[in-house]
Design a protein around this motif. Structure first.
Motif, PDB file in Angstrom:
ATOM      1  N   LEU A 172       0.184   0.361  10.096  1.00 31.22           N
ATOM      2  CA  LEU A 172       0.844  -0.241   8.939  1.00 31.22           C
ATOM      3  C   LEU A 172       2.355  -0.293   9.158  1.00 31.22           C
ATOM      4  O   LEU A 172       2.933   0.567   9.832  1.00 31.22           O
ATOM      5  CB  LEU A 172       0.533   0.551   7.677  1.00 31.22           C
ATOM      6  N   GLN A 230      -7.530  -5.263   8.596  1.00 28.27           N
ATOM      7  CA  GLN A 230      -7.521  -5.749   7.219  1.00 28.27           C
ATOM      8  C   GLN A 230      -7.813  -4.615   6.246  1.00 28.27           C
ATOM      9  O   GLN A 230      -8.534  -3.673   6.560  1.00 28.27           O
ATOM     10  CB  GLN A 230      -8.560  -6.866   7.043  1.00 28.27           C
ATOM     11  N   ALA A 231      -7.224  -4.721   5.074  1.00 27.99           N
ATOM     12  CA  ALA A 231      -7.465  -3.717   4.037  1.00 27.99           C
ATOM     13  C   ALA A 231      -8.926  -3.769   3.595  1.00 27.99           C
ATOM     14  O   ALA A 231      -9.458  -4.835   3.294  1.00 27.99           O
ATOM     15  CB  ALA A 231      -6.550  -3.961   2.847  1.00 27.99           C
ATOM     16  N   SER A 263      -3.068  -2.966  12.187  1.00 33.63           N
ATOM     17  CA  SER A 263      -3.603  -2.029  11.197  1.00 33.63           C
ATOM     18  C   SER A 263      -5.034  -2.383  10.806  1.00 33.63           C
ATOM     19  O   SER A 263      -5.788  -1.530  10.346  1.00 33.63           O
ATOM     20  CB  SER A 263      -2.724  -2.029   9.944  1.00 33.63           C
ATOM     21  N   SER A 318       0.250  -4.524   5.648  1.00 29.53           N
ATOM     22  CA  SER A 318      -0.636  -4.587   6.806  1.00 29.53           C
ATOM     23  C   SER A 318       0.035  -5.335   7.956  1.00 29.53           C
ATOM     24  O   SER A 318       0.892  -6.193   7.749  1.00 29.53           O
ATOM     25  CB  SER A 318      -1.959  -5.260   6.429  1.00 29.53           C
ATOM     26  N   PHE A 363      -7.846   1.554   6.020  1.00 32.54           N
ATOM     27  CA  PHE A 363      -7.576   0.747   7.203  1.00 32.54           C
ATOM     28  C   PHE A 363      -8.181   1.429   8.425  1.00 32.54           C
ATOM     29  O   PHE A 363      -8.230   2.660   8.504  1.00 32.54           O
ATOM     30  CB  PHE A 363      -6.066   0.577   7.413  1.00 32.54           C
ATOM     31  N   TYR A 385       0.847  -1.188   0.000  1.00 29.25           N
ATOM     32  CA  TYR A 385       0.000   0.000   0.000  1.00 29.25           C
ATOM     33  C   TYR A 385       0.883   1.238   0.000  1.00 29.25           C
ATOM     34  O   TYR A 385       1.931   1.271   0.644  1.00 29.25           O
ATOM     35  CB  TYR A 385      -0.929  -0.025   1.216  1.00 29.25           C
TER      36      TYR A 385
END
Length: 411
Positions: free
Chosen positions: A333, A349-350, A347, A343, A327, A112
Motif C-alpha cells: 500500500l 485489489q481491496a 498491494s 492501493s 489486501f 484505507y
C-alpha cells in the motif's frame, strides 16, 4: 579517484536515508494506527577484475576477482504488525484486532486506514478527523443489512425517528394449573400497538371449563374495537397441548380512539408453549412484535462492526455495518499522509467484507490501535546506523589521506 571514496559516499547517503526512516518512526511513536518502517541495504554492482576459471590440466580452478562499488537501499518495508490497544471508552472509537483496514472516502476515492478514531459530524456522517466518511452498509427500514450490495457512507443522524409497527403476533408460555376448579380463570396481559403507534392493554383470559383438560379463551378489559372469537384450548392427559379450536386464534379489529382510526390489525396468538400440569398457573406473554414510534438516543457497536441504535421506545435495531478491506500484500500500500493508504499495483485489489470473515480481524469498539513503534528497537537501530555512517565517513577520510600521499610523491 579511488573506488573506496565513492563506496563511502554511497554508504553515507544511504545510512542517512535509514536515519530519516528511523527518525520518522520515532516521531510517530504516539500516532494512532501508525506502522513502523524498516530499511534494508544491498550491495551494488561489482567491477570484475578477472573471471572464475575451471579446473584443467591438473590444476584447480580459480575464483573470480571482483571489487564492490558500494551499497544502496534494497527496500523500505512497512511492518504491518498489530499495535497495542488503548482503551478510550468512546463508542465511535474502533480498532481492528487482526488483519484489515477501515475504508474511508472523500466521495471520489477510497482510502484505507488503521486509525479508528471516528466520530459523527453535524449531519450524522461517521467520519475520521479529516472529514472522510467511513464506508459500510446501511440497514433498511426493518434493520436488515445487505452485505452483498455496494458499500457507501455510513450516516446515522441522532434524533431520527423509527416508525411505529403494529402488533401481528403474540407468543404465550407457561402453565395452566390442571387442578383449577371449573369457572376459575387466569388472565395474561398483552399490549397491542396499532399502525399509529398507540398502545392498547388487554387480557387474554383462560377459564377452566367443566370438560376435562379444556379451557375457554376470551378477551377481557379490551377496547370496544377488539374482538376474539370464542375458542377453547385442550390438553392431552400428559399435560401437553392438544389443540386450539380456532386456528389461527387471532385478535382482530380496527383500532380507534373515537376520532382517528388506524389500519385494521390481526394479531395471531401462539399457545404452542402452554402446558397443563398440576402446578400453579403462570401463563404469560413471552414475546410479541409491534412498538410505538421512537427517537434514536444512543447506539452501540459490536465486534462485527454492526451499529445498533437504541430508541426511546425501548426498541433496538441495526442501523449500519462497518466494512473492512484486506489486501494480499498490505506492505504494498502507498502512504498518502493523515494515517491513510491507497492501493498500488503491488498491494492487490481491496477485498471488501465484514469483520471476522475472510481473514479479516474483529472490530474492538471503545479502543484505538496505538503505533507499533518499539522505541528500544528504534534506538538500537539508531546506534547501528550512526556507527555505519561514522565508519563510512572514515572511508572517505582515509581515502583522502591516501590520495594526499600520492600527491606528496611529487615533492
Amino acid at each position: 579517484m579511488m573506488r573506496s571514496m565513492f563506496s563511502g559516499v554511497s554508504g553515507l547517503k544511504n545510512h542517512q536515508f535509514r536515519m530519516d526512516v528511523i527518525g520518522n518512526n520515532i516521531a510517530n511513536v504516539n500516532t494512532i494506527g501508525y506502522k513502523r518502517a524498516r530499511v534494508s541495504f544491498q550491495d551494488m554492482l561489482c567491477q570484475t577484475l578477472s573471471g572464475a576459471s575451471a579446473p584443467q590440466g591438473g590444476k584447480g580452478g580459480t575464483n573470480g576477482r571482483q571489487i564492490g562499488l558500494g551499497m544502496t537501499i534494497n527496500s523500505i518495508d512497512v511492518m504491518h504488525t498489530q499495535g497495542s490497544s488503548e482503551t478510550t471508552g468512546k463508542v465511535t472509537d474502533m480498532m481492528v484486532d487482526g488483519d484489515g483496514f477501515f475504508i474511508v472516502s472523500d466521495g471520489i476515492n477510497d482510502y484505507y486506514t488503521r486509525a479508528g478514531n471516528f466520530d459523527f459530524d453535524s449531519t450524522g456522517n461517521l467520519v475520521n478527523p479529516a472529514g472522510l466518511i467511513v464506508s459500510g452498509w446501511m440497514a433498511d427500514s426493518s434493520g436488515a443489512v445487505d452485505i452483498t450490495g455496494p458499500i457507501g457512507g455510513i450516516q446515522i443522524p441522532k434524533g431520527q425517528y423509527i416508525q411505529p409497527q403494529p402488533t401481528t403476533e403474540a407468543v404465550f408460555v407457561g402453565n395452566l394449573d390442571a387442578d383449577t376448579a371449573a369457572a376459575d380463570s387466569w388472565p395474561a396481559s398483552i399490549t397491542v400497538y396499532d399502525s399509529l403507534g398507540r398502545s392498547w392493554t388487554m387480557n387474554v383470559e383462560f377459564t377452566k371449563s367443566a370438560a376435562a383438560h379444556t379451557w375457554d379463551i376470551s378477551l377481557t378489559n379490551a377496547p370496544a374495537w377488539a374482538a376474539l372469537p370464542a375458542a377453547t384450548v385442550t390438553f392431552n392427559p400428559d399435560g401437553t397441548l392438544n389443540a386450539v379450536s380456532a386456528s389461527p386464534l387471532s385478535i382482530t379489529g380496527t383500532p380507534t380512539d373515537g376520532t382517528n382510526d388506524a389500519d385494521p390489525i390481526t394479531i395471531d396468538l401462539d399457545l404452542s408453549e402452554v402446558t397443563q400440569y398440576a402446578s400453579d398457573s403462570n401463563t404469560e406473554l413471552n414475546s410479541q412484535d409491534g412498538y410505538s414510534s421512537g427517537v434514536l438516543n444512543g447506539y452501540s457497536i459490536d465486534p462485527l462492526g454492526i451499529i445498533t441504535g437504541r430508541f426511546s421506545n425501548g426498541v433496538t435495531q441495526q442501523m449500519a455495518q462497518v466494512a473492512l478491506a484486506s489486501f494480499n500484500n498490505p506492505s504494498g500500500l502507498t502512504k498518502s499522509g493523515e494515517n491513510l493508504y491507497f492501493s498500488s499495483n503491488n498491494s492487490g485489489q481491496a477485498q471488501v467484507g465484514t469483520a471476522g470473515s475472510g481473514g479479516r480481524g474483529d472490530i474492538s469498539p471503545g479502543n484505538i490501535e496505538m503505533s507499533n513503534v518499539d522505541l528500544s528497537q528504534e534506538f538500537t537501530d539508531m546506534i547501528v546506523t550512526q556507527r555505519g555512517f561514522q565508519a563510512n565517513s572514515r572511508i572517505i577520510t582515509v581515502s583522502d589521506e591516501m590520495l594526499q600521499e600520492l600527491v606528496n610523491l611529487k615533492r
